[in-house]
Design a protein around this motif. Structure first.
Motif, mmCIF file in Angstrom:
data_model
loop_
_atom_site.group_PDB
_atom_site.id
_atom_site.type_symbol
_atom_site.label_atom_id
_atom_site.label_comp_id
_atom_site.label_asym_id
_atom_site.label_seq_id
_atom_site.Cartn_x
_atom_site.Cartn_y
_atom_site.Cartn_z
ATOM 1 N N ARG A 145 0.821 -1.173 -0.163
ATOM 2 C CA ARG A 145 0.051 0.008 -0.112
ATOM 3 C C ARG A 145 0.761 1.382 0.066
ATOM 4 N NH1 ARG A 145 -4.136 -1.815 -2.298
ATOM 5 N NH2 ARG A 145 -5.080 -3.338 -1.106
ATOM 6 N N LEU A 146 2.171 1.200 -0.062
ATOM 7 C CA LEU A 146 3.054 2.363 -0.393
ATOM 8 C C LEU A 146 2.875 3.252 -1.594
ATOM 9 C CD1 LEU A 146 6.350 0.800 1.209
ATOM 10 C CD2 LEU A 146 4.824 2.255 2.266
ATOM 11 N N GLU A 147 3.274 4.155 -1.562
ATOM 12 C CA GLU A 147 3.395 5.200 -3.071
ATOM 13 C C GLU A 147 4.454 4.555 -3.600
ATOM 14 O OE1 GLU A 147 3.470 6.594 0.082
ATOM 15 O OE2 GLU A 147 1.406 7.618 0.147
ATOM 16 N N ASP A 148 4.601 4.859 -4.974
ATOM 17 C CA ASP A 148 5.499 4.398 -5.946
ATOM 18 C C ASP A 148 6.834 4.674 -5.533
ATOM 19 O OD1 ASP A 148 5.016 6.864 -6.566
ATOM 20 O OD2 ASP A 148 4.554 6.417 -8.726
ATOM 21 N N TYR A 149 6.870 5.973 -5.248
ATOM 22 C CA TYR A 149 8.518 6.364 -4.977
ATOM 23 C C TYR A 149 8.924 5.831 -3.804
ATOM 24 C CZ TYR A 149 6.475 9.681 -1.700
ATOM 25 O OH TYR A 149 5.733 10.340 -0.776
ATOM 26 N N ARG A 150 7.978 5.404 -2.894
ATOM 27 C CA ARG A 150 8.537 4.863 -1.573
ATOM 28 C C ARG A 150 8.957 3.417 -1.625
ATOM 29 N NH1 ARG A 150 6.049 7.344 3.933
ATOM 30 N NH2 ARG A 150 5.821 9.220 3.368
ATOM 31 N N LEU A 151 8.132 2.771 -2.656
ATOM 32 C CA LEU A 151 8.421 1.235 -2.939
ATOM 33 C C LEU A 151 9.934 0.958 -3.692
ATOM 34 C CD1 LEU A 151 7.612 -1.895 -2.686
ATOM 35 C CD2 LEU A 151 6.246 -1.446 -4.792
ATOM 36 N N ALA A 152 9.962 2.043 -4.683
ATOM 37 C CA ALA A 152 11.242 2.196 -5.312
ATOM 38 C C ALA A 152 12.411 2.313 -4.411
ATOM 39 C CB ALA A 152 11.234 3.543 -6.442
ATOM 40 N N TYR A 153 12.183 3.260 -3.549
ATOM 41 C CA TYR A 153 13.467 3.361 -2.642
ATOM 42 C C TYR A 153 13.748 2.257 -1.821
ATOM 43 C CZ TYR A 153 15.851 5.437 1.465
ATOM 44 O OH TYR A 153 16.889 5.524 2.285
ATOM 45 N N LEU A 154 12.674 1.580 -1.267
ATOM 46 C CA LEU A 154 12.870 0.526 -0.511
ATOM 47 C C LEU A 154 13.685 -0.836 -1.452
ATOM 48 C CD1 LEU A 154 9.445 0.134 1.744
ATOM 49 C CD2 LEU A 154 11.926 0.521 2.618
ATOM 50 N N LEU A 155 13.128 -0.903 -2.603
ATOM 51 C CA LEU A 155 13.674 -2.071 -3.648
ATOM 52 C C LEU A 155 15.137 -1.686 -3.797
ATOM 53 C CD1 LEU A 155 10.783 -2.451 -6.206
ATOM 54 C CD2 LEU A 155 11.468 -3.952 -4.345
ATOM 55 N N ASN A 156 15.457 -0.448 -3.871
ATOM 56 C CA ASN A 156 16.889 0.018 -4.162
ATOM 57 C C ASN A 156 17.810 -0.249 -3.107
ATOM 58 O OD1 ASN A 156 16.271 0.890 -6.681
ATOM 59 N ND2 ASN A 156 16.198 3.053 -6.165
ATOM 60 N N GLN A 157 17.159 -0.009 -1.602
ATOM 61 C CA GLN A 157 17.856 -0.363 -0.578
ATOM 62 C C GLN A 157 18.202 -2.028 -0.415
ATOM 63 O OE1 GLN A 157 16.025 1.501 2.630
ATOM 64 N NE2 GLN A 157 17.770 2.901 2.928
ATOM 65 N N ASN A 158 17.084 -2.514 -0.629
ATOM 66 C CA ASN A 158 17.121 -3.972 -0.197
ATOM 67 C C ASN A 158 17.646 -4.843 -1.354
ATOM 68 O OD1 ASN A 158 16.055 -4.176 2.614
ATOM 69 N ND2 ASN A 158 14.355 -2.917 1.603
ATOM 70 N N LEU A 159 17.556 -4.445 -2.716
ATOM 71 C CA LEU A 159 17.683 -5.507 -3.716
ATOM 72 C C LEU A 159 19.146 -5.009 -4.441
ATOM 73 C CD1 LEU A 159 14.458 -6.027 -5.478
ATOM 74 C CD2 LEU A 159 15.654 -7.472 -3.881
ATOM 75 N N GLY A 160 19.407 -3.771 -4.046
ATOM 76 C CA GLY A 160 21.000 -3.220 -4.586
ATOM 77 C C GLY A 160 20.588 -2.964 -5.938
ATOM 78 N N LEU A 161 19.482 -2.173 -6.101
ATOM 79 C CA LEU A 161 19.144 -1.549 -7.354
ATOM 80 C C LEU A 161 19.298 -0.234 -7.537
ATOM 81 C CD1 LEU A 161 15.591 -3.390 -8.136
ATOM 82 C CD2 LEU A 161 17.761 -4.140 -8.625
ATOM 83 N N ASN A 162 18.987 0.396 -8.832
ATOM 84 C CA ASN A 162 19.357 2.073 -8.842
ATOM 85 C C ASN A 162 18.154 2.383 -9.758
ATOM 86 O OD1 ASN A 162 20.215 4.440 -8.876
ATOM 87 N ND2 ASN A 162 21.608 4.196 -10.175
ATOM 88 N N LEU A 163 16.654 1.949 -9.316
ATOM 89 C CA LEU A 163 15.550 2.576 -10.055
ATOM 90 C C LEU A 163 15.358 3.788 -9.909
ATOM 91 C CD1 LEU A 163 12.964 -0.235 -8.712
ATOM 92 C CD2 LEU A 163 13.936 -0.255 -10.932
#
Length: 158
Positions: free
Chosen positions: A24-42
């Motif tokens: 239920r997060l906003e898209d930018y918050r989810l992208a931030y969490l994915l960048n942190q936890n998966l080592g991405l740069n979305l």
């Protein structure tokens, strides 16, 4: 003279993995969490995905990992749009706002986001990604989706 038939469907191949995310997060918050936890740069793309003559638009984040030949996309599956609703009651017409919900992939209406992983050499470990996604407390659940089973898979080609 021989007749040759060219079947276009033979050239289309699903070379991507698809992961559904309930969150239920906003898209930018989810992208931030994915960048942190998966080592991405979305990063958010400059233009959203627009369908049916601007009837609905969906946010999209992308990262092209050139070292591993992998392109990651985070796509919103839900578009909520406020529209005017005109209806008449007796002599008068009233103007009321109605919130309409559209889905990028209608077969999965309850899915909030999709992660599309386009990898040319098939070196992405889906189980490892799913384990990392399950460890993010803000994500309710995540699971893989078989792209060949989706009727509206054309919406995921961009």
């Amino acid at each position: 003279m021989a007749l040759h038939k060219l079947l276009v469907d033979d050239f289309y191949d699903d070379t991507y993995k698809l992961i559904a995310i309930h969150c239920r997060l906003e898209d930018y918050r989810l992208a931030y969490l994915l960048n942190q936890n998966l080592g991405l740069n979305l990063e958010r793309k400059s233009e959203d995905l627009d369908f049916e003559y601007l009837k609905s638009s969906y946010s999209i984040f992308e990262w092209n990992n050139e070292a591993q030949y992998v392109t990651w996309n985070l796509i919103s599956n839900v578009c909520k749009k406020e529209e005017d609703s005109l209806y008449s009651t007796g002599l008068f017409q009233t103007n009321e706002k109605v919130l309409k919900t559209f889905n990028l992939v209608p077969e999965y209406k309850k899915v909030d986001y999709f992660i599309k992983i386009s990898d040319e050499i098939q070196n992405v470990n889906e189980k490892l990604i799913l384990n990392k996604l399950q460890n993010i407390p803000q994500i309710i659940t995540s699971y893989t989706v078989e792209p060949s089973q989706i009727k509206s898979k054309d919406h995921l080609i961009f």
